[in-house]
Design an enzyme around this catalytic site. Sequence first.
Site, PDB file in Angstrom:
ATOM      1  CE  LYS A  37      -0.791   0.069   4.945  1.00 59.13           C
ATOM      2  NZ  LYS A  37       0.193   1.104   5.242  1.00 59.13           N
ATOM      3  CB  THR A  38       3.993   2.251   1.664  1.00 64.23           C
ATOM      4  OG1 THR A  38       3.514   1.751   2.909  1.00 64.23           O
ATOM      5  CG2 THR A  38       4.698   3.569   1.900  1.00 64.23           C
ATOM      6  CG  ASP A 222      -0.254   5.135   4.822  1.00 59.96           C
ATOM      7  OD1 ASP A 222      -0.989   4.219   4.425  1.00 59.96           O
ATOM      8  OD2 ASP A 222       0.927   4.970   5.163  1.00 59.96           O
ATOM      9  CD  GLU A 223      -1.270   2.307   8.499  1.00 59.20           C
ATOM     10  OE1 GLU A 223      -2.313   1.586   8.490  1.00 59.20           O
ATOM     11  OE2 GLU A 223      -0.132   1.864   8.682  1.00 59.20           O
ATOM     12  CD  GLN A 253      -2.697  -4.321   8.475  1.00 58.23           C
ATOM     13  OE1 GLN A 253      -1.668  -4.097   9.091  1.00 58.23           O
ATOM     14  NE2 GLN A 253      -2.734  -4.334   7.160  1.00 58.23           N
ATOM     15  NE  ARG A 608       2.377  -6.955  10.570  1.00 59.35           N
ATOM     16  CZ  ARG A 608       2.018  -6.194   9.548  1.00 59.35           C
ATOM     17  NH1 ARG A 608       2.850  -5.297   9.073  1.00 59.35           N
ATOM     18  NH2 ARG A 608       0.842  -6.333   8.983  1.00 59.35           N
TER      19      ARG A 608
END
Length: 723
Positions: A37-38, A222-223, A253, A608
């Site tokens: 996504k980044t 973002d987020e 998340q 992760r």
Amino acid sequence: METSLSQHLDILNPAQQAAVTAPLGNLLVLAGAGSGKTRVLVHRIAWLISEMSVSAYGVLAVTFTNKAAGEMRGRLRHMLGSEAEGMWVGTFHGLAHKMLRLHWQEAHLLQNFQVIDGDDQLQLIRRLFKTLNVNEDRFEPKKIQGYINRKKDEGVRSAALSHVESAYDQVAIEVYRHYEKLCEGSGLVDFAELLLRSYELLKNNVELLTYYQARFLHVLVDEFQDTNTIQYLWLSLLAVHAKSVTVVGDDDQSIYGWRGAKIENIRRFEREFSETQVVRLEQNYRSTGTILSAANALISHNGSRLGKTLWTAGEKGDPIIVYAGFNEEDEALFVVREIRAWLMEGGRASEIGVLYRSNAQSRVLEEALVRAGIPYSVYGGLRFFERAEIKDALAYLRLVVNSKDNTSFERVVNVPPRGIGDRTIEKLQEIAAEEQCSLWEAAKKALERGIIANRIGAGLAAFVALIENLMAEMVEGSLSKLVQASIYESGLLAFFKDQKGEKAQNRIENLEELINAATDFENEYPVENNLSPLAAFLAYTSLEAGDRENGQAESHVQLMTLHSAKGLEFPLVFICGMEDGLFPHHFSRENPQSLEEERRLCYVGVTRARTKLYLTHAEKRRVFGRDEERRISRFIREIPENLIKEINRRVSIRYPHVQTPSVIPIGEEGEGFCLGQRVTHPKFGEGTVIDHEGMGERTRVHVKFDVFGSKWLALAYAKLEAV
DNA sequence: TAATCAGCTTTTTTT
DNA sequence: AAGCTGATTA
């Protein structure tokens, strides 16, 4: 540049490309863990600039952490070079702060306002409790702090909270009201205030709002699942007329609900921003098939999801390993054993992440790692700028910048001890209240009038002179010189140098490190237009330096909470303490919503891992010094059994906490004392060793003498002998 | 006023 | 187990 962009586009998968090159307008990217996504966000900005001829000047990109912001800036600079200049890229808090600095007058702030962290905020509230005579037992300061922050996160001022039924709320509102006043008067701004104030600034200033709305035609976030109400409002205020608004998020998340984050903001965005296009990124490039299946199965136990299933083109990989430790020490030993095996096979320590639910769990793990000689670093816990001695030094500087900062005044007026105790401070507070002035001015007045004389007066006069000196130095000297001066001239450094022991040594090193930090800051940060270097540095310490020291992460195993693991990845991941009551945490068991958040946290942890994942739990654990029977976490049960391999415990059970007497190393091999040992001293007679600290020449022992009571003695000088 | 001590609470996560 | 608070003592 353009060749590089099309090259970059080539390495994107179709969904990513669709997101990057989506037509202008409102775009929601639902991006699963490890789906890049980044990368999409960065490429979208690059695409806007190089393909759509958008000016970087019109781009606003918002993240949650400084780390994410830094990473984004770095990647953009790499892709766009100087074309990236003029963009606003930063955290919500950082950008809000920037606006408030630029428009402090319109925001009704003091020019030299200071940002305070949660600790400072709690101190302020504690003091208000005293002045307002609020019972600390019935209304815990922490709860009230939470109340105030929640209200601010919702965009609610105390003035809007007039008529409330419950007596508790009545008190909370009262404190809130006074807290606002106190901050106002002292020029202090807390984290939540940054956002709220910045929102109000825009809302109440048509001119400014028009300017920023016209400027930021392209907004990216973002987020997005972590935004709270005030952040959402801030964004929509800025972005109503924007040509493109891109938000990236993953409802699975969302782990900051306790901080006011609203997952619903994703839905709200779809509703309120017209014709939102939705792109899902579901291909995962990080984890094995097994790990992803486990993550998918786990998260499917949550209701009300936007729906998303991760998949990978990669291998199935190894099963997930579950280990039941006898107790937390056995659990830690197992982790160490597996880390060793990984290292033996040529793996690197930096490839390993050890995750846990709460910070307290790190201690046992650390001890095991130390004993095994495995290098590790712990994320979290106390950050550099949160250490007491650093905050002391910074409080001097804050007072220099802003003499109205009563909190800082109180913090350091008697650190190091100058004979100024509670009674003197009370006197100063009385004067300050009568004359409507700061404690700093009250101190000067008290001295002028001779109200405080003699020894105490001398101490106070020395303090006033010290601050005035520093104020003078601020005008001429460099930042690092000033920081150095505040540490030396205040006597802070000497104070710790007088003390013996490891703790004092650490403090001295930290203070020296602070001078280095100031020097680095001086060299690296350009002078901001309307901000003095010192004020900029102070803002940096409370706002931007929040991220962990990540310097020597290279060769170290990484220990951290699940929360701080978000956004990271490791080939090898351990999640420890998979026990009911710990994870999910028992505070979250009451309401189903927080249980779901715990599950998302677990989902974050599982995702992760790249290749290998361990889930460990202990059957017995020491909690508050008591052994407790523990049951395995329901989250493990929610993972299909065929993905799991249980490892059996070794037979040799080592009983917990066999007190190996700690030998104090001094001088030659063989010498030294044990805790509990009987010793004799030429002057104090016989006694028992009850504690020790420091190493080598610095070793000090705490001896409880039969007749003379307990004393700390430097082992190198005291002529102690074993009885 | 400063240092020491006993007893009490604490541990969820953090920009 | 450890850190903090308030009380006690020097």
